[in-house]
Each structure stands twice: as C-alpha cells, then as structure tokens.
Enzyme design. Structure first.
Site, PDB file in Angstrom:
ATOM      1  N   GLU A  27       0.775  -1.106   0.159  1.00 46.94           N
ATOM      2  CA  GLU A  27       0.018   0.148   0.126  1.00 46.94           C
ATOM      3  C   GLU A  27       0.933   1.185  -0.141  1.00 46.94           C
ATOM      4  OE1 GLU A  27      -3.064   0.116   3.105  1.00 46.94           O
ATOM      5  OE2 GLU A  27      -3.622   2.150   2.751  1.00 46.94           O
ATOM      6  N   ASN A  72      -6.595   1.592   2.805  1.00 44.49           N
ATOM      7  CA  ASN A  72      -7.426   2.691   3.053  1.00 44.49           C
ATOM      8  C   ASN A  72      -6.963   3.900   2.299  1.00 44.49           C
ATOM      9  OD1 ASN A  72      -8.469   1.563   5.290  1.00 44.49           O
ATOM     10  ND2 ASN A  72      -7.101   2.331   6.704  1.00 44.49           N
ATOM     11  N   ASN A 172     -12.097  -0.966  -0.896  1.00 45.78           N
ATOM     12  CA  ASN A 172     -11.494  -1.454   0.194  1.00 45.78           C
ATOM     13  C   ASN A 172     -12.127  -1.094   1.575  1.00 45.78           C
ATOM     14  OD1 ASN A 172      -8.942  -2.447   1.870  1.00 45.78           O
ATOM     15  ND2 ASN A 172      -9.141  -0.448   2.883  1.00 45.78           N
ATOM     16  N   GLU A 173     -12.566  -2.206   2.316  1.00 45.58           N
ATOM     17  CA  GLU A 173     -13.303  -1.777   3.751  1.00 45.58           C
ATOM     18  C   GLU A 173     -14.359  -0.810   3.656  1.00 45.58           C
ATOM     19  OE1 GLU A 173     -10.046  -1.467   6.839  1.00 45.58           O
ATOM     20  OE2 GLU A 173      -9.456  -3.434   6.553  1.00 45.58           O
ATOM     21  N   TYR A 244      -7.028  -9.294  11.265  1.00 40.46           N
ATOM     22  CA  TYR A 244      -5.854  -8.660  11.995  1.00 40.46           C
ATOM     23  C   TYR A 244      -5.855  -9.523  13.540  1.00 40.46           C
ATOM     24  CZ  TYR A 244      -4.636  -5.865   8.103  1.00 40.46           C
ATOM     25  OH  TYR A 244      -4.044  -5.295   6.978  1.00 40.46           O
ATOM     26  N   GLU A 292      -6.460  -9.044   3.360  1.00 41.36           N
ATOM     27  CA  GLU A 292      -5.444  -8.748   4.435  1.00 41.36           C
ATOM     28  C   GLU A 292      -5.285  -9.507   5.673  1.00 41.36           C
ATOM     29  OE1 GLU A 292      -5.809  -4.522   5.388  1.00 41.36           O
ATOM     30  OE2 GLU A 292      -6.364  -3.921   3.468  1.00 41.36           O
ATOM     31  N   GLN A 363       1.340  -6.279   5.582  1.00 34.42           N
ATOM     32  CA  GLN A 363       1.787  -6.145   4.164  1.00 34.42           C
ATOM     33  C   GLN A 363       2.910  -6.681   3.871  1.00 34.42           C
ATOM     34  OE1 GLN A 363       1.069  -2.003   3.382  1.00 34.42           O
ATOM     35  NE2 GLN A 363      -1.046  -1.788   4.270  1.00 34.42           N
TER      36      GLN A 363
HETATM   37  O1  AHR Z   1      -2.955  -2.748   6.250  1.00 34.43           O
HETATM   38  C1  AHR Z   1      -3.238  -1.442   6.894  1.00 34.43           C
HETATM   39  C2  AHR Z   1      -4.878  -0.945   6.825  1.00 34.43           C
HETATM   40  O2  AHR Z   1      -5.570  -2.033   7.434  1.00 34.43           O
HETATM   41  C3  AHR Z   1      -5.258  -1.011   5.386  1.00 34.43           C
HETATM   42  O3  AHR Z   1      -4.936  -0.004   4.715  1.00 34.43           O
HETATM   43  C4  AHR Z   1      -6.729  -1.097   5.756  1.00 34.43           C
HETATM   44  O4  AHR Z   1      -7.491  -1.759   4.621  1.00 34.43           O
HETATM   45  C5  AHR Z   1      -6.770  -2.003   7.096  1.00 34.43           C
HETATM   46  O5  AHR Z   1      -7.642  -1.489   7.840  1.00 34.43           O
END
Ligand code: AHR
Length: 508
Positions: A27, A72, A172-173, A244, A292, A363
């Site tokens: 990103e 993001n 994205n999200e 995450y 992710e 990432q």
């Molecule tokens: O990977 C970091 C961030 O985590 C990304 O930009 C977003 O998609 C997620 O919330």
C-alpha cells in the site's frame, strides 16, 4: 513427555491449495512503497529506482500475487495522478494516513516492478471518493490493447503491451467509517454493481472481488455481506474479508489460539455466502479472498483498547507527524511469539483451502511486514518472515484432513487440542508436509504421525520455530535472532515438538 497422534488418510482431502494463498499486499502507506520497493539512489537500486535487495527477498518468499495500491489509501487516491512524466505529477494530501503522496510511483511503476519480481498484480479501485468511470478508465488503461484514449496513453507512457490485470478489488473496507467515502451496504451495492458492469464492459475476462465486512466489532459485521451479496453474488468472483490478530493482553494461551479465531472468521464469511446462495437459489460457488491478514499489534497506534478503533480515523491514531512524505509508521517489530502465531494462522488457511482461494499477507515491506528496509541501508527478515516463507515453500499441493488425538487446553474459544496440524500432500514428489503447532507452553510433545494410503513415508526433515525467549526480535544488527531451526528427527514416523513451537515436518 506428553504423547499425541496425528492421523491423515490419502482418501480424505479438504481441497487443492491455490498458489494465490501466499499472496501479499503493498500500500502507499508509510515506507512500504517509498524506500521499500522504490528508492532511487539506493546502492542496490536498478535503472527504475527499484531496490533489487528487496526484489530478491520477495522472490525468495515466492509470493505469486500482490494487491496494490491500498488499503485505506485507495479510497482517496486518483490513479491519474500517478501516470505520465514524474516531474508533472501532483503532490497530494493522503487523508488515509495523513501523509503527503508524491505520486512518483504509480500504476506503471507497480506493473513494471511486478513483472521484474515475477508476481501478478491485483488492483483495488477507488469506490470511496472515486467514480465508477475512473474504475472503468483504469481497466482500459491497464488492459485494453490500444486504439483508445487511455490505452494509447499507456503506450505513450512506455507500455505498448497491455498489463492484462486479471484480479480487481471493488474498493477497500467500504463498511468502515475510517474509509474516505465510506458507504452503507445498500449504497456500496449500487456503486459496486455499476463499477463492475463498466469494468466488465471494458474487459469481460477480469475477476472481481466484492468488499465484505472485515471487523467483527462493527455492528454491520456479516449483515453488510448479506445485504451486499444478495445483489452482487452473481456479478463477482470473490468475497473479501480482512483479519488482523492482536496480542492485546488476552493471555498467552488465547493469543496462541488465534488460529481458532481466524478459523471462525473465515467460517462466518462462508456461512453468509452459503446463506445468500441457498436463499436465492444461486448455483455458482463464491470463494473467499482474505486480502489482508497478519498479526498487527498496533505498536504505532495511540489507543487504550481495540474498541477505540471503531469510529476512529487512522488520521487521528498513528504516531506520525502530519503531512510527512513516507513517514516511518506502522513499522511493527515482530517477536518470536508473533511468528509462532503467524504460523498458526497459516495452518488455519490451509485447513480452509476449500473456501479460501486468495489470501494476502498484509503487508509485504516495512508496514506490518515480513521485510524491513533501512533508508539508504540494508534490510532484514522480520520474525514472521520465516513461517510465511515455510508455508509458501512447502504448503503447495492438496490440503488433507487431519485428526488429532491429544490432550486439550482451555482458551476463550473453548477447549482446544494442544496440537493443531495442517497436512499438505504433494503428489509429484509423493511427500507429505505437516505443519504443526504445539500449544503446550511448558512441555515437549511426542507426536506420532499415522498416515494411511500415502505409501511408506518417513520423516525426512523437521524444522521448528521456538526458543527460550519469546519476546526476542530480529533487528538490522541481529537479523538472525529468530529463524527456523533444524531438529534431529525422533523416529521414522515420530517427531518431538518443543514447547510452544511451530513446526514443519517433511515426510517422503
Ligand atoms: O493494512 C493496513 C490497513 O488495514 C489497510 O490500509 C486497511 O485496509 C486495513 O484497515
């Protein structure tokens, strides 16, 4: 010594593991692109300014596909800013990470870099502040052979051949209030439908990923997916979700048991897919794109608890000064314990190979990443590099069912067996690769491996991730504090798993 047994039968498989299971994500965030991938003037930089030392490690990891440019970031990104002569590209405020985006690196640079590294690009379009026409134009710029405004501009910018990008993420999200141009499920559905239509008119061969809900703490979790998929199911190829894992003072056993939380997360997304499919009498299958996933301990985020994340914007929360260029943010320093947990998450991915087709470690470089670079300096492998490398190297083939006979430990996810395995069969080499987590904190476990129907396979190698100090980390000065260690095999069909360890066992 505690004894346990892992059984697997050649006749019982979960599914073929797609190579895209070992994808990753880059990103425009912090130092991922600038001084990660791209650093003109660096001693290892090639003629395009790409760090060749980074390229070598990405190749070593065997990553097949990389998602780009966000995250993001993409929800406030105008891709037009990143093409054409570099000196005329505008510097913009990136609202997502309160940084300055110089636009020196854009879609052409990314595709060139991806080709050099031998990875397939996966591109996210901006469905936040961007328009559906911008999304169509980007597909035209990348994939149309020529004879139109955008495809001819690509040729003029140095790439006469189309990039033929197959995988596209519809935003994205978009369910999150932290996203620029965040939408309700209903509004996202309308916008994504129209974007998908235009993008497919431009190139009918592309595969589309719909933005699913990501965080289970949000009130819209799963309901977003149900609403959105009811209209989008037949227009897309994948449902995206993110996950995450965090070591948030929940206790060692619960942190180690994070593989179970990911398993539940994946199964929740699958359940919505199945519900929408059944209710609407749809026939095709939709796969999950976990675009992710990682351990992310928010070392760089100012907050007291996870709940602070809901409703907050990333702008408020990172430690960066405002409006810096490529600030060193989200540079997690991973411990041995984090690496063991990442290995456990990988086991869950393999055990869900029937529903998860794409997974992107988030990432790749500097930002919550397995590779860390020093500006104008060297680089090193973070602790989490090692389990991901092992999974990518040995985790290809058929995911097999595995049953374990072992004592249990208690966790917030219920009583779990102290041994968590994933079995992969590689037909060409007639090898079984066993990935196995020993969740027992204090004791070695003697694991008997009972295979049937595979022929006469014996333990050839045993590699482990374990140690005395689970807080130890790799650094630029001490890059090999955490690595995989070779273990003397304990028997032809038996291994000794050190306490709190993640293991790879090769049987051939
Ligand atoms: O990977 C970091 C961030 O985590 C990304 O930009 C977003 O998609 C997620 O919330």
């Amino acid at each position: 010594m505690i004894k346990a047994t892992c059984f697997s039968d050649r006749h019982y498989s979960i599914g073929q593991i797609d190579d895209k299971m070992y994808s990753s994500f880059t990103e425009h965030l912090g130092r991922c692109i600038y001084s990660g991938i791209y650093e003109p003037g660096h001693p290892t930089a090639d003629e395009d300014g790409f760090r060749t030392d980074v390229m070598e490690l990405v190749k070593e990891l065997g990553v097949p596909m990389i998602r780009y440019p966000g995250g993001n970031f993409v929800s406030c990104y105008d891709w037009h800013d990143g093409i054409g002569p570099k000196e005329s590209r505008p510097k913009r405020m990136d609202y997502a990470w309160s940084s300055i985006e110089t636009n020196e690196f854009g879609i052409d640079e990314f595709c060139k870099w991806a080709r050099k590294v031998g990875v397939e690009p996966m591109i996210a379009v901006n469905l936040g502040t961007g328009s559906i026409k911008d999304a169509g134009d980007l597909v035209e710029y990348c994939n149309h052979p020529g004879g139109t405004y955008w495809s001819d501009l690509r040729a003029k910018n140095g790439s006469p051949e189309p990039y033929n990008i197959k995988y596209w993420c519809l935003g994205n999200e978009m369910e999150g209030s932290w996203q620029a141009g965040h939408l309700s499920a209903e509004d996202y559905t309308k916008k994504a439908l129209e974007a998908a239509k235009i993008m497919r008119w431009v190139d009918p061969s592309i595969k589309l990923v719909a933005c699913g809900s990501s965080y289970d703490m949000l009130p819209t979790y799963l309901e977003w997916d149900r609403v959105m998929l009811t209209d989008l199911y037949n227009e897309v190829d994948y449902l995206s979700t993110h996950n995450y894992t965090m070591n948030a003072g929940q206790g060692l056993a619960n942190y180690i048991a994070s593989y179970k939380q990911l398993d539940q997360h994946i199964k929740n997304s699958s359940a919505v897919i199945e519900f929408v499919k059944a209710k609407n009498h749809f026939t095709k299958d939709l796969k999950i794109c976990l675009d992710e996933w990682n351990v992310w301990n928010f070392q760089d985020i100012k907050m007291d608890s996870l709940n602070d994340l809901a409703g907050a914007t990333t702008f408020e929360m990172t430690s960066a000064g405002k409006w810096e260029i490529a600030p060193p943010i989200l540079q997690e320093k991973y411990s041995l314990l984090d690496a063991v947990v990442v290995g456990g998450l990988g086991i869950t991915l393999l055990n869900n190979a029937d529903t998860v087709e794409i997974a992107c470690l988030a990432q790749l470089i500097n930002v919550i990443a397995p590779i860390t670079t020093v500006r104008n300096g060297d680089l090193f492998r973070q602790a989490i590099y090692h389990p991901f490398h092992m999974l990518s190297k040995y985790g290809r083939g058929t995911a097999m069912k595995a049953v374990v006979d072992a004592p249990v430990y208690s966790s917030v996810y219920g009583d779990l067996k102290i041994i968590e395995p994933a079995v992969v069969y590689q037909e060409e080499s007639n090898e079984v690769h066993l990935f196995v987590l020993n969740c027992e904190e204090k004791e070695t476990v003697e694991l008997n491996i009972e295979l049937s129907g595979y022929g006469d396979l014996k333990v050839k190698r045993h590699l482990t991730l374990c140690g005395e100090d689970y807080e130890i980390r790799n650094t630029i000065e001490e890059p090999d504090n955490v690595t995989m260690k070779e273990v003397k095999t304990a028997g032809e069909t038996c291994v000794e798993l050190p306490p709190l360890s993640w293991n790879v066992v090769i049987l051939g």
